[in-house]
Design a protein around this motif. Structure first.
Motif, PDB file in Angstrom:
ATOM      1  N   ALA A 102       0.790  -1.051   0.143  1.00  0.00           N
ATOM      2  CA  ALA A 102      -0.107  -0.064  -0.028  1.00  0.00           C
ATOM      3  C   ALA A 102       0.851   1.321   0.036  1.00  0.00           C
ATOM      4  O   ALA A 102       0.488   2.225  -0.711  1.00  0.00           O
ATOM      5  N   LEU A 142       0.871   3.816  -2.755  1.00  0.00           N
ATOM      6  CA  LEU A 142       0.564   5.368  -2.478  1.00  0.00           C
ATOM      7  C   LEU A 142       1.710   6.515  -3.147  1.00  0.00           C
ATOM      8  O   LEU A 142       1.728   7.428  -3.777  1.00  0.00           O
ATOM      9  N   LEU A 179      -3.452   0.662  -4.695  1.00  0.00           N
ATOM     10  CA  LEU A 179      -3.764   1.040  -3.396  1.00  0.00           C
ATOM     11  C   LEU A 179      -4.899   0.507  -2.804  1.00  0.00           C
ATOM     12  O   LEU A 179      -5.011  -0.025  -1.688  1.00  0.00           O
TER      13      LEU A 179
END
Length: 183
Positions: A75, A79, A92
């Motif tokens: 994640a 990002l 994401l």
């Protein structure tokens, strides 16, 4: 007798999901150097395969925290990639969904709680189900549209068929949808 047949069917479908996700991850890994985002999809495919392995409660204590850490890292990577454009938003969402499912898998039902309360916030699970259902329908229509045009062109860098990359993404979307349905 009925319980064992249901258990056998659930185990068989779990192993089919493991196979689908592992093959998708391996295919994405094969094209990871030439196609942007394929490495992230490979990690997602292998992680989904590992999460879908039916352990039957034996040795399951390590899986939720390890996968939670792996998908938190994925994640963060997604990002970071968002700075290049919104086309990485799906990675994401996928990584955060896997973190969510790992947390739910690690918590398990607490004594005295009903199953629906232990399964997590139904609004979040419902929103994720809607997202992935839409993703699968949209991905399927794109795959059909690409086949209608006769697009047997290869991907730019590595020579892999573009339809197989789309099918790989569609398979992982269906796998995510299936995993969410069990939550």
């Amino acid at each position: 007798m009925h319980g064992s047949a249901t258990s056998l069917t659930a185990s068989f479908s779990s192993w089919l999901l493991v196979l689908l996700c592992a093959v998708s991850g391996a295919y994405c890994l094969r094209w990871a150097r030439g196609a942007g985002g394929a490495a992230g999809e490979a990690v997602m495919g292998f992680g989904m395969a590992l999460m879908a392995v039916p352990l039957g409660g034996r040795g399951d204590g390590w899986r939720a925290p390890v996968l939670g850490v792996v998908f938190c890292g994925a994640a963060l990577h997604a990002l970071w990639l968002l700075r290049g454009g919104p086309h990485h938003a799906h990675h994401l969402v996928g990584s955060l969904t896997m973190v969510y499912m790992a947390l739910l898998a690690g918590s398990g039902p607490v004594h005295g709680q009903e199953h629906s309360q232990a399964a997590g916030p139904p609004l979040l699970t419902g929103a994720l189900l809607l997202y992935y259902a839409g993703y699968v329908v949209l991905g399927g229509t794109r795959l059909i549209a690409a086949g209608d045009v006769g697009s047997a062109r290869a991907t730019a860098d590595r020579g892999g068929p573009a339809e197989l990359v789309r099918a790989c993404r569609l398979a992982m979307g269906m796998g995510m949808l299936a995993m969410l349905l069990t939550m």
